[in-house]
Write a protein that holds these residues in place. Structure first.
Motif, PDB file in Angstrom:
ATOM      1  N   VAL A 156      73.972  60.245  65.823  1.00  0.00           N
ATOM      2  CA  VAL A 156      74.577  59.058  66.421  1.00  0.00           C
ATOM      3  C   VAL A 156      75.988  58.973  65.852  1.00  0.00           C
ATOM      4  O   VAL A 156      76.180  58.737  64.661  1.00  0.00           O
ATOM      5  CB  VAL A 156      73.782  57.781  66.072  1.00  0.00           C
ATOM      6  CG1 VAL A 156      74.543  56.541  66.529  1.00  0.00           C
ATOM      7  CG2 VAL A 156      72.413  57.821  66.736  1.00  0.00           C
ATOM      8  N   VAL A 157      76.973  59.192  66.700  1.00  0.00           N
ATOM      9  CA  VAL A 157      78.357  59.226  66.231  1.00  0.00           C
ATOM     10  C   VAL A 157      79.035  57.859  66.289  1.00  0.00           C
ATOM     11  O   VAL A 157      80.109  57.673  65.724  1.00  0.00           O
ATOM     12  CB  VAL A 157      79.185  60.240  67.051  1.00  0.00           C
ATOM     13  CG1 VAL A 157      78.641  61.644  66.856  1.00  0.00           C
ATOM     14  CG2 VAL A 157      79.188  59.877  68.537  1.00  0.00           C
ATOM     15  N   ALA A 158      78.379  56.896  66.963  1.00  0.00           N
ATOM     16  CA  ALA A 158      78.962  55.555  67.048  1.00  0.00           C
ATOM     17  C   ALA A 158      77.873  54.524  67.313  1.00  0.00           C
ATOM     18  O   ALA A 158      76.931  54.777  68.066  1.00  0.00           O
ATOM     19  CB  ALA A 158      80.017  55.501  68.149  1.00  0.00           C
ATOM     20  N   ALA A 202      86.108  58.570  72.450  1.00  0.00           N
ATOM     21  CA  ALA A 202      87.103  59.114  71.532  1.00  0.00           C
ATOM     22  C   ALA A 202      86.435  59.820  70.356  1.00  0.00           C
ATOM     23  O   ALA A 202      87.025  60.722  69.743  1.00  0.00           O
ATOM     24  CB  ALA A 202      88.012  58.001  71.024  1.00  0.00           C
ATOM     25  N   LYS A 203      85.203  59.414  70.043  1.00  0.00           N
ATOM     26  CA  LYS A 203      84.474  60.027  68.933  1.00  0.00           C
ATOM     27  C   LYS A 203      83.642  61.227  69.369  1.00  0.00           C
ATOM     28  O   LYS A 203      82.866  61.769  68.582  1.00  0.00           O
ATOM     29  CB  LYS A 203      83.564  58.985  68.272  1.00  0.00           C
ATOM     30  CG  LYS A 203      84.335  57.889  67.534  1.00  0.00           C
ATOM     31  CD  LYS A 203      83.399  56.959  66.786  1.00  0.00           C
ATOM     32  CE  LYS A 203      84.184  55.923  65.998  1.00  0.00           C
ATOM     33  NZ  LYS A 203      83.286  55.025  65.206  1.00  0.00           N
ATOM     34  N   GLY A 204      83.798  61.626  70.609  1.00  0.00           N
ATOM     35  CA  GLY A 204      83.088  62.803  71.074  1.00  0.00           C
ATOM     36  C   GLY A 204      81.684  62.547  71.590  1.00  0.00           C
ATOM     37  O   GLY A 204      80.888  63.472  71.744  1.00  0.00           O
ATOM     38  N   THR A 205      81.381  61.305  71.890  1.00  0.00           N
ATOM     39  CA  THR A 205      80.060  60.956  72.426  1.00  0.00           C
ATOM     40  C   THR A 205      79.785  61.711  73.729  1.00  0.00           C
ATOM     41  O   THR A 205      80.662  61.791  74.597  1.00  0.00           O
ATOM     42  CB  THR A 205      79.991  59.446  72.703  1.00  0.00           C
ATOM     43  OG1 THR A 205      80.098  58.732  71.470  1.00  0.00           O
ATOM     44  CG2 THR A 205      78.680  59.078  73.380  1.00  0.00           C
ATOM     45  N   SER A 247      84.570  47.417  77.223  1.00  0.00           N
ATOM     46  CA  SER A 247      85.597  48.395  77.561  1.00  0.00           C
ATOM     47  C   SER A 247      86.108  49.127  76.328  1.00  0.00           C
ATOM     48  O   SER A 247      86.211  50.361  76.308  1.00  0.00           O
ATOM     49  CB  SER A 247      86.768  47.703  78.271  1.00  0.00           C
ATOM     50  OG  SER A 247      87.773  48.640  78.609  1.00  0.00           O
ATOM     51  N   ASN A 248      86.383  48.375  75.273  1.00  0.00           N
ATOM     52  CA  ASN A 248      86.879  48.985  74.038  1.00  0.00           C
ATOM     53  C   ASN A 248      85.808  49.855  73.391  1.00  0.00           C
ATOM     54  O   ASN A 248      86.111  50.914  72.823  1.00  0.00           O
ATOM     55  CB  ASN A 248      87.333  47.910  73.053  1.00  0.00           C
ATOM     56  CG  ASN A 248      88.608  47.206  73.496  1.00  0.00           C
ATOM     57  OD1 ASN A 248      89.343  47.708  74.342  1.00  0.00           O
ATOM     58  ND2 ASN A 248      88.856  46.024  72.936  1.00  0.00           N
ATOM     59  N   ALA A 249      84.555  49.408  73.464  1.00  0.00           N
ATOM     60  CA  ALA A 249      83.459  50.152  72.845  1.00  0.00           C
ATOM     61  C   ALA A 249      83.248  51.491  73.544  1.00  0.00           C
ATOM     62  O   ALA A 249      83.099  52.529  72.889  1.00  0.00           O
ATOM     63  CB  ALA A 249      82.181  49.329  72.888  1.00  0.00           C
ATOM     64  N   LYS A 290      73.856  66.030  72.243  1.00  0.00           N
ATOM     65  CA  LYS A 290      73.544  65.864  70.821  1.00  0.00           C
ATOM     66  C   LYS A 290      74.258  64.689  70.149  1.00  0.00           C
ATOM     67  O   LYS A 290      73.845  64.256  69.082  1.00  0.00           O
ATOM     68  CB  LYS A 290      73.897  67.147  70.063  1.00  0.00           C
ATOM     69  CG  LYS A 290      73.008  68.335  70.382  1.00  0.00           C
ATOM     70  CD  LYS A 290      73.345  69.512  69.469  1.00  0.00           C
ATOM     71  CE  LYS A 290      72.399  70.677  69.717  1.00  0.00           C
ATOM     72  NZ  LYS A 290      72.700  71.815  68.801  1.00  0.00           N
ATOM     73  N   LYS A 291      75.317  64.171  70.767  1.00  0.00           N
ATOM     74  CA  LYS A 291      76.103  63.128  70.116  1.00  0.00           C
ATOM     75  C   LYS A 291      75.999  61.819  70.895  1.00  0.00           C
ATOM     76  O   LYS A 291      76.558  61.685  71.977  1.00  0.00           O
ATOM     77  CB  LYS A 291      77.563  63.565  70.000  1.00  0.00           C
ATOM     78  CG  LYS A 291      77.744  64.814  69.141  1.00  0.00           C
ATOM     79  CD  LYS A 291      79.211  65.197  69.012  1.00  0.00           C
ATOM     80  CE  LYS A 291      79.385  66.411  68.113  1.00  0.00           C
ATOM     81  NZ  LYS A 291      80.805  66.780  67.949  1.00  0.00           N
ATOM     82  N   ALA A 292      75.295  60.868  70.309  1.00  0.00           N
ATOM     83  CA  ALA A 292      75.021  59.611  71.012  1.00  0.00           C
ATOM     84  C   ALA A 292      75.804  58.427  70.464  1.00  0.00           C
ATOM     85  O   ALA A 292      76.117  58.364  69.270  1.00  0.00           O
ATOM     86  CB  ALA A 292      73.525  59.298  70.939  1.00  0.00           C
TER      87      ALA A 292
END
Length: 211
Positions: free
Chosen positions: A125-127, A147-150, A139-141, A94-96
């Motif tokens: 869409v969480v990010a 980290a945002k639960g994707t 890499s950072n992305a 559910k979290k993309a």
């Protein structure tokens, strides 16, 4: 029959369109490849009343390009809806996190349609990561996305930026499932991505072996 290569460049596509419009022997055009070149060239074709049919442009805005512009593939809206349903129903995610290129009409279209479809069906869409931003780091992305639960990665990118999808796959290491837009339907994704591309889902309107 006349053959031209716009090399995916908007100015070149417009120049070719102008030459074709000025040629009284040309009755119609098949092209262009990308949504960006098709949209810009269509302004020239419309001014000269020359019909153009693109077999590959899928941006939703193509439908608003005028009475002389047609295409054979469905728009990004259908592909995005299919990916969203697959994400929610088949993958149970559910979290993309969406990777896109703000400089590409096609990429912006895919991102927008996927986000809308996912949200309207219970996901989110969480990010969002714009690969065109200065200093963008795959890499950072990917790290920030996790980290945002994707729980699923969506690649709304084009072949012109294929190195970035490959890098995303490499960094992800099949940790999160990946869904992608039709522009990544290419043997190179498998040839270069190899094991990291296994399990990725791409929404396409046709299969290469169907011809």
């Amino acid at each position: 029959m006349l053959l031209f290569d716009d090399r995916g460049e908007i100015e070149k596509a417009q120049a070719i369109a102008a030459d074709l419009v000025a040629n009284p022997e040309v009755l119609g055009v098949v092209g262009h490849y990308s949504s960006d070149t098709t949209l810009k060239a269509s302004e020239v074709y419309a001014s000269g009343g020359l019909p153009v049919i693109s077999p590959t442009s899928t941006a939703v805005k193509i439908a608003e390009a005028g009475d002389f512009v047609f295409r054979t593939e469905p728009s990004d809206r259908l592909a995005a809806a299919t990916l969203a349903r697959h994400t929610l129903n088949a993958l149970k995610k559910k979290k993309a996190a969406v990777f896109y290129n703000s400089e590409s009409t096609y990429s912006r279209s895919v991102k927008s349609e996927f986000t809308t479809e996912l949200l309207s069906n219970g996901g989110e869409v969480v990010a969002e990561f714009d690969t065109a931003e200065p200093g963008f780091s795959v890499s950072n992305a990917v790290k920030a996305a996790k980290a945002k639960g994707t729980d699923v990665i969506m690649l709304g990118l084009t072949l012109g930026t294929i190195d970035i999808p490959i890098q995303v796959m490499a960094v992800n290491q099949t940790d999160l499932p990946i869904v992608a837009s039709d522009s990544l339907y290419s043997p190179r994704v498998l040839e270069v991505g190899r094991d990291n591309a296994v399990g990725m889902t791409i929404a396409v309107p046709w299969h290469t072996l169907s011809h």
